[in-house]
Design an enzyme around this catalytic site. Structure first.
Site, PDB file in Angstrom:
ATOM      1  CD  GLU A 454      23.466  24.993  81.592  1.00 53.91           C
ATOM      2  OE1 GLU A 454      25.568  24.230  81.303  1.00 53.91           O
ATOM      3  OE2 GLU A 454      22.559  25.167  80.958  1.00 53.91           O
ATOM      4  CD  GLU A 529      21.589  27.957  77.506  1.00 57.22           C
ATOM      5  OE1 GLU A 529      23.000  28.317  77.837  1.00 57.22           O
ATOM      6  OE2 GLU A 529      22.308  26.669  76.922  1.00 57.22           O
TER       7      GLU A 529
HETATM    8  C1  GAL Z   1      24.253  24.903  78.119  1.00 56.11           C
HETATM    9  C2  GAL Z   1      24.974  26.080  78.101  1.00 56.11           C
HETATM   10  C3  GAL Z   1      25.433  26.363  76.780  1.00 56.11           C
HETATM   11  C4  GAL Z   1      26.003  24.967  75.887  1.00 56.11           C
HETATM   12  C5  GAL Z   1      24.184  24.419  75.326  1.00 56.11           C
HETATM   13  C6  GAL Z   1      25.160  23.415  74.487  1.00 56.11           C
HETATM   14  O1  GAL Z   1      24.168  23.768  79.448  1.00 56.11           O
HETATM   15  O2  GAL Z   1      24.814  26.490  78.838  1.00 56.11           O
HETATM   16  O3  GAL Z   1      27.050  26.991  76.888  1.00 56.11           O
HETATM   17  O4  GAL Z   1      26.894  24.048  76.418  1.00 56.11           O
HETATM   18  O5  GAL Z   1      24.296  24.005  77.174  1.00 56.11           O
HETATM   19  O6  GAL Z   1      22.850  22.864  74.774  1.00 56.11           O
END
Ligand code: GAL
Length: 964
Positions: A454, A529
C-alpha cells in the site's frame, strides 16, 4: 459451556447414536474435547541441524542499559585528536566504558514488551514506550582463531542501530528487519585481550504502524570460517525443472578469501534424501583472489525427486564443503525442495502443475507475553496452528520474517509471500531488498517476493519506475519467483505498479477483481490482503463501550469485508490465485477501530495467544474438505438471559445441520459454506446440540453445554515433552473447569503460577484491552482462557508448573525435559577494564622523570599506542616512559582494586598518581599487580621501563583494572 466436537469419518461405523446417547460418535483429535485447543502432543520440537559448524549463538549475557547515554563533550586538543582515531569511540561506545553494573539479558530480547501500557504512548505501537537503549558485550576469541574469517551476525535489531567493535563503528543499520553481518576479522583481538561490542539502539524510529518491539529481538551469532570460505547467504541452490522434464539443482557458491595470495579451492556438493541416502554429488575447482571473491558453479542432476508440496513437504539436504589451502574446510548444510510454481491469469496458482487455491493469512511477528522476541519453537507452533486451520500460506506482512519462521514453513509445508519493508530505491534500501532475496531464495516455501504494501505512489509513474527497478534487482538474483506488490489503489491509473509486477496483489477492493481481470486478462492476480473483520475471542455480544466485538463474523472495517464475504469473492473466482486474510493472529498495536484502553488488534482469526475465535472454525470449515467439522457458536452459559433469543451459528463442512436444545428440535438447515447456517434460539440452560448430515446420513454431532461454576484450574501444555537444551519453549493453555470437568468459557479468574525446571517467559490472555504485565507469574483468565509460555531449563528432569486461583483447586502440569545437547553458544565473558590510550615517551639513556607528560598540542613526540597495540618497542638499552590515565569502574572506586599488568618486558618502576608503587627488578617478561586505592579521581599510571641491551621492552600483555 461445553464445546464438543465429534468428528467421524464419513460412512464409518461412527454413524450417529440416538440423541438420548448424547455422547455418541467418535471424538477425534482432542484429548480434552471441551477445550478449544489441540491436545498435548508427545513430540519434540523440530530442532534444526546446525547449518555450519563454526556458527555459534551469541545470545547469552549481553549487558543492557535502557535509556540513552549521551556522548561526552570532547574538549582539549589531545582528546579531540584521539577521539578522531580508529578504536577511540567515546562514551558508552568506548572499549572501557563502565558497564559492570548493567544487568545481563539473553537474546532474543524485546525491551518494549517489559514496559507498562501507557496512554501517552503510540496506539499503533501498542501503547508501549520504547525509546533508546545500549547493549554491550565482551567477547573472548581463542588465539587459535587467528587467521580465520570471523563474522558477527545479528538477525535483526529494532530499529536503528549503531554497532561499535573495539571502539570503532562497525555498522550503521537503518532498519529493524534485516540481518546485519559484520566482518570482525581485521579488528579482532585474541586471548585475554578482549573484544568489546557496543550497540546503541534507537527504537524511537518506526518503520510500521503496528507493534514493532525494541532491541536485539532475534538471535546473534559469531561465525568462524576458514580463510577461504563461502560467504554468508552466499549459496544459491534452487532446483529447476527444465523443458525436458529433467530436475537439476544449479548451485552457485560465492566465495571469499582473506589470504594474502590467490588460492585454489574445491567445492564439493552432495545431496541426500530424507532417509539420508546420497542421491547426487558434484565437484568444481576454482581460484579465489586475495581479499577478493569468486563464484563456484556446478549442477546436480536429480532423477525423479520426491516433490515438496504443502501436503508433503519433502525436503532434501544439500551439503557443501569448500576445501582451500591447508587443512580447514568450510562446510554448509541447507534444506531444499523440488517443486514448480506458476501463476495463471485465468486459473490462479499452480504448485507442481496442480491448481492450488491459496488459503493464506497475513501476520505480524509478535506473540502474547514475548512481544517480538519469539522463541524458535513458538514459530513452529504458530505455523502449525495456521496449518491446522487449513491455511496453506502466510504473508510476512510487512517485512522480512525471522529465518526460524521460514524453517517451519519449509518443514511443515506452508507457502510464503516474502515481503520487503521499505519502498525506496536508494542504495541502502535496494541492498535490504537484495539481502532478503539472497537469504531466502533457496526455500521451497517462498513462492513470491512482495516489494511493498500500500504505497501512495502505487498509481504514479514514479511508483512504476521504482517497482520496475526493484523487480529487476530481484530477478537478477532469483529469476524463478514472481514479484508482486500489495496495491490498495491506483490499479487503473495510466502509469501504475501493476504494470511492473508479475502478479498483482489486491489489498481489499474485491469489487475490482472482475474489472481488472476483464481489462488485463493476461495478468495474474491474487488477494494480498482481505477481510479486516473484528472479533473478540469468546465474546458473543458487541459492547462498544467496552470495546468488545461479537464473534459472529458480522463486524468489519469500512474498507474490509467479513471473513465470509472476502473468502467468497476469492473462492468463486478461479482467476484470483488466493486469499490472504488480515490477519491470522491478533497483534499489538492497531486496536482499530478503538484506541485506549484497547492496545492490540481485533482482526485476528486467532487472538494474541493463538486461541481460536469463531473465525478459526469458520475458515477451517471452509478451507478443509476432507476432515469433517461441525462446531457451534456461542457457548451456552447465558444465565440471566432465559428466554432471550441467542444467535447460534454452525461452522461446518457438512451438507445439512439439525439443531436441538435439550433434545427438542430447532430446525434443520442446508449448509451454504460461504454463509454458514444460523438459528435464533430462546436461551434455556442445558445442552445445545447439532447433527451434521452428508449424503443424507448423520455423520457427526457437536454440542455446547451450560456449565457449572469453576471448581478447578487446568493446565494443558502443547507438548508433554520438551528439549532440555535451555532454549525450547512452549505455550501452556490455562482454563477453569466445572465439577464435571467441563471448560468454563466465562471464567475470568486471576491466576498465579509457580514453576520449577523452567522459566515463565511471558503471559497472555488474548484480551485486547488488558493492561496486565506480560511478564511475571500471574494472569487473569479472559473469557475462560489464559496462556503461559515456558522455557525449559537445560538438562533432563521435569518441568512442573502449578496454577492457583482463589476458591478453586490448583491446576498442574508436569512436562518431561529430555536430554538434548544445547546449541553451541559463545561463553559469557565478564567485561574487564583494560587500560587504553597509552602514550610512549621518546627513548632516553637516563631514567625519565615520572612526572613528565606529553604536551597536549604535541601529537608526535610521544607515540600513541593504538588500540590493541600493546607491545611497545624501543631502542636497546634505553629508558622510556609509558603513561596512561584511567578512572576506575564503580566497584573499584568504592572498594579499591588491582591494576594488573599482564606482562612487562624489561626492568620497570610503576608510578601511580605521582607515587612509586612497585618495582620490577629483572628484565624477563613477567606480570605485576599493584593496588588501586578507592576513590573516584582519575588515576595517572606511569611505567618507567629499562630494556635489556639488544632487546625491546614495554607491555607485552594488556593491563587491566579489577575489583579486589
Ligand atoms: C491495511 C494494511 C495493514 C493493516 C490493515 C488493517 O490497509 O495493509 O497493515 O493496517 O489495513 O485493516
Amino acid at each position: 459451556m461445553e464445546r464438543r466436537e465429534f468428528l467421524a469419518s464419513i460412512g464409518s461405523a461412527a454413524a450417529v447414536a440416538p440423541l438420548a446417547k448424547a455422547h455418541g460418535g467418535v471424538p477425534v483429535g482432542r484429548a480434552a474435547p471441551d477445550l478449544p485447543m489441540p491436545p498435548s502432543r508427545d513430540t519434540m520440537p523440530m530442532r534444526p541441524e546446525p547449518e555450519e559448524p563454526g556458527k555459534l549463538l551469541l545470545d547469552k549475557a549481553w549487558q543492557f542499559h535502557q535509556g540513552d547515554i549521551p556522548f561526552p563533550t570532547i574538549k582539549g586538543h589531545g582528546w579531540t585528536y584521539a577521539n578522531a582515531k580508529a578504536g577511540q569511540a567515546q562514551g558508552a561506545a568506548a572499549i572501557n566504558f563502565d558497564d559492570s553494573d548493567w544487568p545481563l539479558v539473553n537474546l532474543p530480547h524485546d525491551w518494549a514488551v517489559d514496559m507498562p501500557f501507557d496512554p501517552d504512548a503510540n496506539p499503533s505501537q501498542g501503547y508501549r514506550q520504547r525509546g533508546y537503549a545500549w547493549y554491550r558485550r565482551a567477547l573472548r576469541l581463542d588465539p587459535a582463531d587467528r587467521g580465520k574469517y570471523l563474522e558477527l551476525q545479528f538477525g535483526a535489531i529494532f530499529t536503528n542501530a549503531t554497532i561499535w567493535v573495539n571502539g570503532s563503528v562497525a555498522a550503521h543499520n537503518w532498519s529493524g528487519y534485516n540481518s546485519i553481518y559484520i566482518d570482525l576479522t581485521p579488528m579482532a583481538r585474541f586471548g585475554d585481550d578482549l573484544n568489546t561490542i557496543a550497540i546503541r539502539v534507537d527504537a524511537e524510529r518506526m518503520e510500521g504502524w503496528w507493534y514493532e518491539g525494541a532491541g536485539l529481538y532475534r538471535h546473534a551469532w559469531l561465525v568462524k570460517r576458514p580463510a577461504v570460505h563461502i560467504q554468508t547467504d552466499g549459496i544459491h541452490a534452487d532446483p529447476r525443472l527444465d523443458a525436458d522434464g529433467r530436475w537439476t539443482v544449479p548451485i552457485t557458491a560465492s566465495l571469499s578469501s582473506i589470504l594474502k595470495a590467490e588460492a585454489a579451492a574445491t567445492l564439493v556438493a552432495t545431496l541426500s534424501d530424507a532417509e539420508g541416502r546420497t542421491i547426487a554429488a558434484g565437484k568444481v575447482e576454482t581460484r579465489v583472489p586475495p581479499l577478493g571473491s569468486a563464484e563456484a558453479k556446478l549442477e546436480l542432476v536429480v532423477p525423479s525427486p520426491r516433490l515438496w508440496s504443502v501436503s508433503d513437504p519433502n525436503l532434501y539436504t544439500l551439503r557443501l564443503s569448500l576445501a582451500g589451502p591447508g587443512e580447514a574446510t568450510d562446510r554448509r548444510m541447507l534444506r531444499i525442495g523440488f517443486r514448480t510454481l506458476r501463476f495463471d491469469a485465468d486459473k490462479g496458482f499452480f504448485l507442481n502443475g496442480e491448481p492450488l487455491k491459496i488459503k493464506g493469512t497475513c501476520n505480524h511477528q509478535d506473540h502474547a507475553g514475548v512481544g517480538v522476541a519469539v522463541p524458535d519453537a513458538m514459530w513452529e507452533w504458530r505455523i502449525r496452528r495456521l496449518k491446522d486451520m487449513g491455511s496453506n500460506a502466510i504473508r510476512c506482512s510487512h517485512n522480512a520474517p525471522p529465518v526460524e519462521l521460514l524453517d517451519a514453513c519449509d518443514r511443515l509445508g506452508m507457502l510464503v509471500m516474502d515481503e520487503n519493508r521499505n519502498f525506496n530505491t536508494s542504495p541502502d534500501y535496494m541492498e535490504q531488498l537484495r539481502w532478503l532475496v539472497r537469504r531466502d531464495r533457496n526455500r521451497p516455501s517462498v513462492i513470491m517476493w512482495s516489494v511493498f504494501n500500500e504505497e501512495p505512489m502505487q498509481g504514479s509513474e514514479a511508483g512504476y519506475e521504482m517497482v520496475r527497478r526493484m523487480a529487476s534487482e530481484v530477478k537478477a538474483l532469483d529469476p524463478s519467483r514472481p514479484v508482486t506488490a500489495a496495491m490498495n489503489a491506483g490499479l487503473f491509473a495510466p502509469h501504475n505498479v501493476s504494470q511492473a509486477v508479475d502478479v498483482v496483489g489486491f489489498n481489499y477492493q474485491p469489487g475490482l477483481y472482475d474489472r481488472f481481470h476483464a481489462a488485463h486478462p493476461n495478468v495474474p492476480i491474487t488477494s494480498s490482503e482481505d477481510t479486516s473483520a473484528f472479533m473478540t475471542r469468546g465474546a458473543f455480544q458487541t459492547d462498544a463501550a467496552n470495546h468488545v466485538f461479537a464473534s459472529y463474523d458480522d463486524e468489519r472495517s469500512s474498507w474490509g469485508n467479513t471473513h465470509r464475504e472476502a473468502w467468497k469473492a476469492v473462492a468463486t473466482r478461479p482467476f484470483v490465485a488466493g486469499a490472504f486474510v488480515w490477519t491470522g493472529f491478533d497483534y499489538r498495536g492497531e486496536p482499530t477501530p478503538y484506541e485506549w484502553p484497547s492496545a492490540s488488534s481485533f482482526f485476528g482469526i486467532m487472538d494474541l495467544c493463538g486461541f481460536p475465535k469463531t473465525a478459526y472454525w469458520l475458515h477451517r470449515a471452509q478451507w478443509i474438505d476432507d476432515r469433517p467439522l461441525l462446531d457451534l457458536a456461542p457457548h451456552w452459559n447465558w444465565a440471566g438471559r432465559e428466554g432471550e433469543p441467542i444467535t447460534v451459528m454452525a461452522m461446518t463442512n457438512f451438507e445439512r445441520v439439525a439443531l436441538f436444545l435439550n433434545g427438542r428440535p430447532l430446525g434443520e438447515k442446508t449448509v451454504d459454506r460461504f454463509e454458514m447456517p444460523r438459528w435464533l434460539v430462546p436461551w434455556a440452560p442445558g445442552r445445545l446440540e447439532a447433527i451434521g448430515y452428508r449424503a443424507g446420513r448423520q455423520v457427526a454431532r457437536s454440542s455446547v453445554e451450560t456449565t457449572g461454576a469453576p471448581v478447578a484450574l487446568r493446565l494443558t501444555p502443547d507438548r508433554t515433552i520438551m528439549a532440555g537444551d535451555g532454549e525450547d519453549a512452549q505455550p501452556i493453555t490455562v482454563d477453569a473447569i466445572d465439577a464435571q470437568g467441563r471448560h468454563v468459557p466465562t471464567a475470568q479468574l486471576p491466576v498465579r503460577f509457580a514453576i520449577s525446571g523452567g522459566t515463565i517467559i511471558g503471559l497472555g490472555n488474548g484480551d485486547p484491552s488488558s493492561h496486565e504485565p506480560e511478564k511475571g507469574d500471574s494472569r487473569t483468565l479472559f473469557n475462560g482462557l489464559a496462556q503461559v509460555i515456558v522455557r525449559a531449563d537445560a538438562r533432563r528432569g521435569p518441568l512442573r508448573i502449578t496454577a492457583d486461583a482463589l476458591g478453586v483447586r490448583t491446576g498442574q502440569a508436569s512436562i518431561a525435559r529430555v536430554e538434548a545437547s544445547p546449541r553451541a553458544q559463545v561463553a559469557p565473558t565478564p567485561s574487564v577494564q583494560t587500560l587504553e590510550g597509552w602514550r610512549q615517551s621518546p627513548a632516553s639513556p637516563e631514567k625519565p622523570d615520572p612526572m613528565r607528560k606529553p604536551v597536549d598540542s604535541d601529537m608526535n613526540s610521544w607515540l600513541w599506542l593504538g588500540t590493541g597495540q600493546i607491545e611497545a618497542a624501543q631502542g636497546e638499552g634505553q629508558w622510556m616512559s609509558l603513561r596512561a590515565t584511567f578512572t576506575a569502574r564503580r566497584r573499584v572506586q568504592a572498594n579499591g582494586g588491582t591494576l594488573r599488568f599482564g606482562g612487562i618486558v624489561g626492568r620497570a618502576e610503576i608510578w601511580l598518581d605521582g607515587r612509586k608503587v612497585a618495582e620490577k627488578p629483572d628484565f624477563r617478561e613477567a606480570p605485576l599487580d599493584v593496588a588501586v586505592p578507592a576513590g573516584s579521581a582519575e588515576h595517572v599510571v606511569t611505567l618507567l621501563v629499562e630494556s635489556r641491551p639488544g632487546l625491546i621492552g614495554g607491555l607485552s600483555q594488556p593491563a587491566t583494572v579489577g575489583a579486589k
